[in-house]
Design a protein around this motif. Structure first.
Motif, PDB file in Angstrom:
ATOM      1  N   PHE A  99      25.692  18.567   6.457  1.00 17.57           N
ATOM      2  CA  PHE A  99      25.096  19.887   6.237  1.00 17.57           C
ATOM      3  C   PHE A  99      23.632  19.933   6.638  1.00 17.57           C
ATOM      4  O   PHE A  99      22.889  18.973   6.465  1.00 17.57           O
ATOM      5  CB  PHE A  99      25.195  20.283   4.762  1.00 17.57           C
ATOM      6  N   LEU A 100      23.233  21.099   7.133  1.00 14.57           N
ATOM      7  CA  LEU A 100      21.829  21.474   7.294  1.00 14.57           C
ATOM      8  C   LEU A 100      21.567  22.618   6.330  1.00 14.57           C
ATOM      9  O   LEU A 100      22.269  23.636   6.370  1.00 14.57           O
ATOM     10  CB  LEU A 100      21.541  21.942   8.720  1.00 14.57           C
ATOM     11  N   LEU A 101      20.592  22.456   5.436  1.00  9.78           N
ATOM     12  CA  LEU A 101      20.137  23.533   4.554  1.00  9.78           C
ATOM     13  C   LEU A 101      18.706  23.848   4.947  1.00  9.78           C
ATOM     14  O   LEU A 101      17.853  22.957   4.932  1.00  9.78           O
ATOM     15  CB  LEU A 101      20.164  23.111   3.089  1.00  9.78           C
ATOM     16  N   ALA A 102      18.447  25.091   5.319  1.00 18.48           N
ATOM     17  CA  ALA A 102      17.108  25.475   5.759  1.00 18.48           C
ATOM     18  C   ALA A 102      16.657  26.737   5.037  1.00 18.48           C
ATOM     19  O   ALA A 102      17.331  27.764   5.095  1.00 18.48           O
ATOM     20  CB  ALA A 102      17.085  25.691   7.265  1.00 18.48           C
ATOM     21  N   TYR A 103      15.528  26.648   4.341  1.00 13.00           N
ATOM     22  CA  TYR A 103      14.886  27.839   3.797  1.00 13.00           C
ATOM     23  C   TYR A 103      14.477  28.706   4.986  1.00 13.00           C
ATOM     24  O   TYR A 103      14.085  28.194   6.039  1.00 13.00           O
ATOM     25  CB  TYR A 103      13.631  27.466   3.027  1.00 13.00           C
ATOM     26  N   SER A 104      14.524  30.018   4.804  1.00 11.90           N
ATOM     27  CA  SER A 104      14.127  30.917   5.888  1.00 11.90           C
ATOM     28  C   SER A 104      13.492  32.171   5.299  1.00 11.90           C
ATOM     29  O   SER A 104      13.815  32.566   4.181  1.00 11.90           O
ATOM     30  CB  SER A 104      15.353  31.305   6.726  1.00 11.90           C
ATOM     31  N   GLY A 105      12.640  32.785   6.078  1.00  9.17           N
ATOM     32  CA  GLY A 105      12.176  34.117   5.721  1.00  9.17           C
ATOM     33  C   GLY A 105      13.216  35.137   6.167  1.00  9.17           C
ATOM     34  O   GLY A 105      14.140  34.825   6.920  1.00  9.17           O
ATOM     35  N   GLN A 106      13.064  36.391   5.732  1.00  9.14           N
ATOM     36  CA  GLN A 106      14.030  37.430   6.088  1.00  9.14           C
ATOM     37  C   GLN A 106      13.674  38.157   7.387  1.00  9.14           C
ATOM     38  O   GLN A 106      14.541  38.689   8.059  1.00  9.14           O
ATOM     39  CB  GLN A 106      14.136  38.476   4.960  1.00  9.14           C
ATOM     40  N   TYR A 107      12.411  38.177   7.741  1.00 11.50           N
ATOM     41  CA  TYR A 107      11.925  39.037   8.818  1.00 11.50           C
ATOM     42  C   TYR A 107      12.639  38.776  10.149  1.00 11.50           C
ATOM     43  O   TYR A 107      13.028  39.703  10.844  1.00 11.50           O
ATOM     44  CB  TYR A 107      10.414  38.835   8.970  1.00 11.50           C
ATOM     45  N   TYR A 108      12.802  37.500  10.499  1.00 13.48           N
ATOM     46  CA  TYR A 108      13.432  37.137  11.775  1.00 13.48           C
ATOM     47  C   TYR A 108      14.802  36.499  11.560  1.00 13.48           C
ATOM     48  O   TYR A 108      15.297  35.761  12.419  1.00 13.48           O
ATOM     49  CB  TYR A 108      12.525  36.176  12.559  1.00 13.48           C
ATOM     50  N   LEU A 109      15.422  36.798  10.454  1.00 15.70           N
ATOM     51  CA  LEU A 109      16.670  36.140  10.080  1.00 15.70           C
ATOM     52  C   LEU A 109      17.756  36.215  11.159  1.00 15.70           C
ATOM     53  O   LEU A 109      18.383  35.194  11.460  1.00 15.70           O
ATOM     54  CB  LEU A 109      17.174  36.711   8.750  1.00 15.70           C
ATOM     55  N   PRO A 110      18.013  37.367  11.800  1.00 13.40           N
ATOM     56  CA  PRO A 110      19.050  37.387  12.838  1.00 13.40           C
ATOM     57  C   PRO A 110      18.768  36.413  13.988  1.00 13.40           C
ATOM     58  O   PRO A 110      19.671  35.740  14.480  1.00 13.40           O
ATOM     59  CB  PRO A 110      19.044  38.842  13.325  1.00 13.40           C
ATOM     60  N   ARG A 111      17.510  36.317  14.385  1.00 12.66           N
ATOM     61  CA  ARG A 111      17.155  35.403  15.484  1.00 12.66           C
ATOM     62  C   ARG A 111      17.273  33.946  15.058  1.00 12.66           C
ATOM     63  O   ARG A 111      17.694  33.081  15.837  1.00 12.66           O
ATOM     64  CB  ARG A 111      15.748  35.726  15.991  1.00 12.66           C
ATOM     65  N   VAL A 112      16.895  33.668  13.820  1.00 11.64           N
ATOM     66  CA  VAL A 112      17.022  32.310  13.277  1.00 11.64           C
ATOM     67  C   VAL A 112      18.484  31.884  13.268  1.00 11.64           C
ATOM     68  O   VAL A 112      18.844  30.784  13.704  1.00 11.64           O
ATOM     69  CB  VAL A 112      16.406  32.244  11.859  1.00 11.64           C
ATOM     70  N   MET A 113      19.353  32.766  12.775  1.00 13.11           N
ATOM     71  CA  MET A 113      20.774  32.431  12.677  1.00 13.11           C
ATOM     72  C   MET A 113      21.399  32.269  14.067  1.00 13.11           C
ATOM     73  O   MET A 113      22.228  31.377  14.282  1.00 13.11           O
ATOM     74  CB  MET A 113      21.507  33.473  11.842  1.00 13.11           C
ATOM     75  N   LEU A 114      20.981  33.084  14.994  1.00  7.55           N
ATOM     76  CA  LEU A 114      21.479  32.958  16.363  1.00  7.55           C
ATOM     77  C   LEU A 114      21.103  31.596  16.954  1.00  7.55           C
ATOM     78  O   LEU A 114      21.908  30.942  17.626  1.00  7.55           O
ATOM     79  CB  LEU A 114      20.897  34.090  17.218  1.00  7.55           C
ATOM     80  N   ALA A 115      19.891  31.147  16.679  1.00  7.85           N
ATOM     81  CA  ALA A 115      19.438  29.845  17.174  1.00  7.85           C
ATOM     82  C   ALA A 115      20.222  28.702  16.527  1.00  7.85           C
ATOM     83  O   ALA A 115      20.638  27.759  17.205  1.00  7.85           O
ATOM     84  CB  ALA A 115      17.943  29.683  16.917  1.00  7.85           C
TER      85      ALA A 115
END
Length: 197
Positions: A52-68
């Motif tokens: 597993f990879l668990l990564a904290y993320s902000g919400q602002y760029y969430l779609p781009r983060v998930m795509l990456a």
């Protein structure tokens, strides 16, 4: 059982398929978005199959983060970590934020966790003494216990103040932290040495 490395995770030599869990908090601003694709590839290389990879993320760029992250890993779930008493105003959206996503991805093959987990973590406020993006030890403890077992190897490629590797080590896991900034690395090393005494 605890190793801190001053370097860039993209050029740090970690044995392929040697890591049980990556638990990390990459930077959220737009100028760091390219790191998420690099993190996806890195995780694919170093995680054991179904790790597993668990990564904290902000919400602002969430779609781009998930795509990456989708580039090399399989989406598993999203958890919420709530920060009671702590709010942050996201000016670009005029939203007052009291939680953040923890994105859960898995290296193929996708395999269901043995034990059921609750997807909300209530965390004390983040401690910001050593780093402006420092997270609370209490929230990290819960994640380490849910997603790893004693003696497994946990890696944080953005270790900052050292919270994630320190907590993992305290809970009987082997831990590796990689931090690119020399000053932050030295502060986290000092923190962990003081914690051991």
């Amino acid at each position: 059982g605890l190793t801190l490395i001053n370097g860039d995770f993209r050029t740090t030599l970690i044995e392929k398929e040697s890591i049980d869990l990556i638990l990390t908090d990459p930077p959220y601003p737009e100028e760091y978005l390219d790191l998420w694709g690099d993190l996806s590839k890195f995780a694919y290389d170093v995680l054991k199959p179904s790790g597993f990879l668990l990564a904290y993320s902000g919400q602002y760029y969430l779609p781009r983060v998930m795509l990456a992250l989708d580039e090399y890993l399989d989406y598993y779930w999203t958890m919420a970590i709530t920060l009671p008493g702590s709010t942050q105003i996201v000016n670009g959206r005029n939203a007052m934020c009291g939680w953040k996503p923890i994105l859960i991805y898995q290296k193929p093959p996708l395999r269901k966790k043995e034990k059921t987990f609750y997807d909300v973590v209530i965390s004390p406020q983040g401690e910001k003494k050593l780093h402006e993006w420092q997270q609370s030890e209490g929230g990290v403890q819960k994640l380490v216990k849910i997603f790893s077992k004693k003696e497994q190897i946990i890696l944080d490629p953005f270790s900052g103040a050292g919270t994630f590797p320190m907590v993992a080590h305290q809970l009987g896991r082997k831990a590796i932290g990689i931090e690119i900034d020399k000053y932050t690395y030295l502060k986290s090393k000092e923190r962990i040495l003081n914690d051991k005494t």
